[in-house]
Design an enzyme around this catalytic site. Structure first.
Site, PDB file in Angstrom:
ATOM      1  N   VAL A  11       0.843  -1.194   0.000  1.00 28.66           N
ATOM      2  CA  VAL A  11       0.000   0.000   0.000  1.00 28.66           C
ATOM      3  C   VAL A  11       0.880   1.246   0.000  1.00 28.66           C
ATOM      4  O   VAL A  11       1.802   1.373   0.812  1.00 28.66           O
ATOM      5  CB  VAL A  11      -0.929   0.021   1.245  1.00 28.66           C
ATOM      6  CG1 VAL A  11      -1.802   1.268   1.239  1.00 28.66           C
ATOM      7  CG2 VAL A  11      -1.787  -1.235   1.306  1.00 28.66           C
ATOM      8  N   CYS A  12       0.592   2.168  -0.919  1.00 31.35           N
ATOM      9  CA  CYS A  12       1.252   3.478  -0.908  1.00 31.35           C
ATOM     10  C   CYS A  12       0.215   4.538  -1.242  1.00 31.35           C
ATOM     11  O   CYS A  12      -0.982   4.242  -1.314  1.00 31.35           O
ATOM     12  CB  CYS A  12       2.443   3.531  -1.861  1.00 31.35           C
ATOM     13  SG  CYS A  12       2.052   3.660  -3.596  1.00 31.35           S
ATOM     14  N   ALA A  13       0.649   5.739  -1.463  1.00 33.70           N
ATOM     15  CA  ALA A  13      -0.291   6.838  -1.688  1.00 33.70           C
ATOM     16  C   ALA A  13      -1.173   6.588  -2.909  1.00 33.70           C
ATOM     17  O   ALA A  13      -2.393   6.723  -2.839  1.00 33.70           O
ATOM     18  CB  ALA A  13       0.459   8.158  -1.824  1.00 33.70           C
ATOM     19  N   LEU A  50      -3.741   3.960  -1.240  1.00 37.91           N
ATOM     20  CA  LEU A  50      -4.322   4.036   0.096  1.00 37.91           C
ATOM     21  C   LEU A  50      -5.846   3.928   0.078  1.00 37.91           C
ATOM     22  O   LEU A  50      -6.449   3.325   0.954  1.00 37.91           O
ATOM     23  CB  LEU A  50      -3.885   5.350   0.765  1.00 37.91           C
ATOM     24  CG  LEU A  50      -4.177   5.519   2.232  1.00 37.91           C
ATOM     25  CD1 LEU A  50      -3.572   4.396   3.061  1.00 37.91           C
ATOM     26  CD2 LEU A  50      -3.664   6.863   2.722  1.00 37.91           C
TER      27      LEU A  50
END
Length: 99
Positions: A6-8, A38
């Site tokens: 998970v990242c931005a 996210l």
């Protein structure tokens, strides 16, 4: 091992994901991995065993843990920046042992 990254927005983790797939294949480790932003982790979490979070969204770590109930940890900034797949593998194995 089934890992949700998970990242931005899912873009930088997609790059990391490719490097992880290559390294883990070389190590003979079976890996099912997906990179998401996210805003999308909740809809995919039930399909995975652990969650690794990019450092840029580590402020959401506790919420992600509570929402999913999965072993979740932030990838250290340096390991993320240089795609240190060996250290990320160690982190993933530690989390996997907690499930």
């Amino acid at each position: 091992m089934k890992i949700l990254l998970v990242c931005a927005g899912g873009m930088s983790t997609s790059i990391l994901m490719k490097k992880m797939e290559k390294y883990w294949e070389e190590q003979g480790i079976d890996l099912d991995i997906r990179a998401v932003g996210l805003g999308n982790y909740a809809e995919y979490a039930k399909e995975y065993e652990i969650i690794l979070v990019g450092p840029q969204v580590s402020y959401k770590l506790q919420q992600i843990k509570e929402d999913t109930g999965l072993p979740t940890e932030a990838i250290p900034s340096y390991d993320y920046a240089i795609a240190n797949t060996q250290n990320i593998l160690k982190l993933a194995q530690k989390l996997y042992a907690q499930k």
